[in-house]
Design an enzyme around this catalytic site. Structure first.
Site, PDB file in Angstrom:
ATOM      1  N   CYS A   4       0.835  -1.206   0.000  1.00 27.59           N
ATOM      2  CA  CYS A   4       0.000   0.000   0.000  1.00 27.59           C
ATOM      3  C   CYS A   4       0.871   1.258   0.000  1.00 27.59           C
ATOM      4  O   CYS A   4       1.731   1.440   0.870  1.00 27.59           O
ATOM      5  CB  CYS A   4      -0.902  -0.018   1.232  1.00 27.59           C
ATOM      6  SG  CYS A   4      -1.765   1.539   1.494  1.00 27.59           S
ATOM      7  N   CYS A   7       0.632   3.271   3.249  1.00 29.64           N
ATOM      8  CA  CYS A   7       1.315   2.574   4.356  1.00 29.64           C
ATOM      9  C   CYS A   7       2.823   2.780   4.225  1.00 29.64           C
ATOM     10  O   CYS A   7       3.522   2.977   5.226  1.00 29.64           O
ATOM     11  CB  CYS A   7       0.979   1.086   4.362  1.00 29.64           C
ATOM     12  SG  CYS A   7      -0.632   0.690   5.080  1.00 29.64           S
ATOM     13  N   ASP A  30       0.242  16.805  -0.771  1.00 29.66           N
ATOM     14  CA  ASP A  30      -0.099  16.055  -1.982  1.00 29.66           C
ATOM     15  C   ASP A  30       0.945  16.333  -3.057  1.00 29.66           C
ATOM     16  O   ASP A  30       1.402  17.477  -3.230  1.00 29.66           O
ATOM     17  CB  ASP A  30      -1.498  16.459  -2.479  1.00 29.66           C
ATOM     18  CG  ASP A  30      -2.064  15.456  -3.465  1.00 29.66           C
ATOM     19  OD1 ASP A  30      -3.019  14.745  -3.117  1.00 29.66           O
ATOM     20  OD2 ASP A  30      -1.540  15.387  -4.611  1.00 29.66           O
ATOM     21  N   HIS A  46      -3.837   0.792   8.445  1.00 31.89           N
ATOM     22  CA  HIS A  46      -4.473   0.639   7.139  1.00 31.89           C
ATOM     23  C   HIS A  46      -5.976   0.401   7.245  1.00 31.89           C
ATOM     24  O   HIS A  46      -6.440  -0.445   7.997  1.00 31.89           O
ATOM     25  CB  HIS A  46      -3.834  -0.524   6.369  1.00 31.89           C
ATOM     26  CG  HIS A  46      -4.396  -0.671   4.981  1.00 31.89           C
ATOM     27  ND1 HIS A  46      -3.898   0.027   3.901  1.00 31.89           N
ATOM     28  CD2 HIS A  46      -5.438  -1.399   4.514  1.00 31.89           C
ATOM     29  CE1 HIS A  46      -4.601  -0.281   2.824  1.00 31.89           C
ATOM     30  NE2 HIS A  46      -5.548  -1.150   3.166  1.00 31.89           N
ATOM     31  N   ASN A  87     -12.647  10.842  -1.117  1.00 35.30           N
ATOM     32  CA  ASN A  87     -13.138  10.152  -2.300  1.00 35.30           C
ATOM     33  C   ASN A  87     -13.233   8.672  -1.966  1.00 35.30           C
ATOM     34  O   ASN A  87     -12.253   8.081  -1.505  1.00 35.30           O
ATOM     35  CB  ASN A  87     -12.183  10.365  -3.480  1.00 35.30           C
ATOM     36  CG  ASN A  87     -12.088  11.826  -3.883  1.00 35.30           C
ATOM     37  OD1 ASN A  87     -13.080  12.558  -3.809  1.00 35.30           O
ATOM     38  ND2 ASN A  87     -10.907  12.271  -4.283  1.00 35.30           N
ATOM     39  N   GLY A  93     -13.921   8.549  -7.221  1.00 37.67           N
ATOM     40  CA  GLY A  93     -12.628   9.025  -7.715  1.00 37.67           C
ATOM     41  C   GLY A  93     -11.456   8.633  -6.843  1.00 37.67           C
ATOM     42  O   GLY A  93     -10.378   9.239  -6.929  1.00 37.67           O
ATOM     43  N   THR A  95      -8.226   6.847  -5.897  1.00 34.38           N
ATOM     44  CA  THR A  95      -7.155   6.203  -6.677  1.00 34.38           C
ATOM     45  C   THR A  95      -6.134   5.485  -5.795  1.00 34.38           C
ATOM     46  O   THR A  95      -5.322   4.724  -6.307  1.00 34.38           O
ATOM     47  CB  THR A  95      -6.404   7.234  -7.548  1.00 34.38           C
ATOM     48  OG1 THR A  95      -5.800   8.211  -6.705  1.00 34.38           O
ATOM     49  CG2 THR A  95      -7.334   7.911  -8.539  1.00 34.38           C
ATOM     50  N   HIS A 100      -8.117   8.222   2.917  1.00 34.06           N
ATOM     51  CA  HIS A 100      -7.411   9.488   3.097  1.00 34.06           C
ATOM     52  C   HIS A 100      -8.379  10.637   2.904  1.00 34.06           C
ATOM     53  O   HIS A 100      -9.375  10.532   2.188  1.00 34.06           O
ATOM     54  CB  HIS A 100      -6.234   9.613   2.117  1.00 34.06           C
ATOM     55  CG  HIS A 100      -6.601   9.354   0.700  1.00 34.06           C
ATOM     56  ND1 HIS A 100      -6.748   8.093   0.190  1.00 34.06           N
ATOM     57  CD2 HIS A 100      -6.863  10.206  -0.332  1.00 34.06           C
ATOM     58  CE1 HIS A 100      -7.082   8.161  -1.091  1.00 34.06           C
ATOM     59  NE2 HIS A 100      -7.165   9.439  -1.434  1.00 34.06           N
TER      60      HIS A 100
HETATM   61  P1  AMP Z   1      -7.587  10.086  -4.424  1.00 31.81           P
HETATM   62  O1  AMP Z   1      -7.716  10.370  -5.895  1.00 31.81           O
HETATM   63  O2  AMP Z   1      -8.694  10.679  -3.593  1.00 31.81           O
HETATM   64  O3  AMP Z   1      -7.398   8.616  -4.161  1.00 31.81           O
HETATM   65  O4  AMP Z   1      -6.290  10.849  -3.938  1.00 31.81           O
HETATM   66  C1  AMP Z   1      -5.008  10.331  -4.012  1.00 31.81           C
HETATM   67  C2  AMP Z   1      -4.089  11.504  -3.899  1.00 31.81           C
HETATM   68  O5  AMP Z   1      -2.802  11.035  -3.560  1.00 31.81           O
HETATM   69  C3  AMP Z   1      -3.947  12.324  -5.194  1.00 31.81           C
HETATM   70  O6  AMP Z   1      -4.309  13.666  -4.942  1.00 31.81           O
HETATM   71  C4  AMP Z   1      -2.472  12.177  -5.529  1.00 31.81           C
HETATM   72  O7  AMP Z   1      -1.911  13.346  -6.099  1.00 31.81           O
HETATM   73  C5  AMP Z   1      -1.858  11.859  -4.183  1.00 31.81           C
HETATM   74  N1  AMP Z   1      -0.617  11.125  -4.244  1.00 31.81           N
HETATM   75  C6  AMP Z   1      -0.332  10.007  -4.970  1.00 31.81           C
HETATM   76  N2  AMP Z   1       0.922   9.588  -4.737  1.00 31.81           N
HETATM   77  C7  AMP Z   1       1.460  10.458  -3.832  1.00 31.81           C
HETATM   78  C8  AMP Z   1       2.723  10.581  -3.192  1.00 31.81           C
HETATM   79  N3  AMP Z   1       3.728   9.707  -3.423  1.00 31.81           N
HETATM   80  N4  AMP Z   1       2.930  11.611  -2.338  1.00 31.81           N
HETATM   81  C9  AMP Z   1       1.949  12.506  -2.092  1.00 31.81           C
HETATM   82  N5  AMP Z   1       0.718  12.434  -2.645  1.00 31.81           N
HETATM   83  C10 AMP Z   1       0.482  11.439  -3.515  1.00 31.81           C
HETATM   84 ZN    ZN Z   2      -2.314   1.300   3.676  1.00 29.57          ZN
END
Ligand code: AMP
Ligand code: ZN
Length: 114
Positions: A4, A7, A30, A46, A87, A93, A95, A100
């Site tokens: 993850c 994590c 972010d 987690h 999200n 949305g 990802t 979070h």
């Molecule tokens: P979500 O689309 O709600 O799942 O948000 C995931 C967020 O994580 C997105 O805004 C990404 O830009 C952010 N993200 C992905 N990888 C990283 C990372 N290594 N460090 C900081 N933020 C990240």
């Molecule tokens: Zn996790």
């Protein structure tokens, strides 16, 4: 969770720009900010998504909102205002499969979201 992303960020295996940490939550900037202030706040333990919140584990969600209020004050955008977003799942949305909350501030945010 071994595989993850968040994590690994909590564990320091993947670098992040930390803005806050306590026993329960970890907050970091972010990597693709959608506002001048864009912070991700996660529980250290987690949990995949909001669908997994139950009476047994929901206390950490309060900790996340406590952290958000503290961060907004420390970074100086509490008075102007901000948005906290979660999200959940494909249509929401999401990802990254570790629950979070996005803390967004530093500009006037539009409504409704896309
Ligand atoms: P979500 O689309 O709600 O799942 O948000 C995931 C967020 O994580 C997105 O805004 C990404 O830009 C952010 N993200 C992905 N990888 C990283 C990372 N290594 N460090 C900081 N933020 C990240
Ligand atoms: Zn996790």
């Amino acid at each position: 969770m071994a595989d993850c992303l968040f994590c690994k960020i909590v564990g320091g295996e993947i670098p992040s720009t930390k803005v806050f940490e306590d026993d329960y939550v970890y907050a970091f900037r972010d990597i693709e900010p959608q506002a001048p202030e864009h912070i991700i706040i996660v529980p250290k333990k987690h949990m995949a998504s909001a669908n997994e919140i139950t009476a047994d584990n929901s206390a950490v969600i309060g900790k996340i909102f406590e952290a958000a209020a503290k961060i907004a004050k420390e970074l100086g955008f509490a008075e102007k205002g901000y948005r906290i977003v979660n999200n959940c799942g494909e249509d929401g949305g999401q990802t990254v499969g570790h629950i979070h909350f996005h803390l967004l501030g530093g500009r006037s945010l539009q409504w409704p979201p896309g």
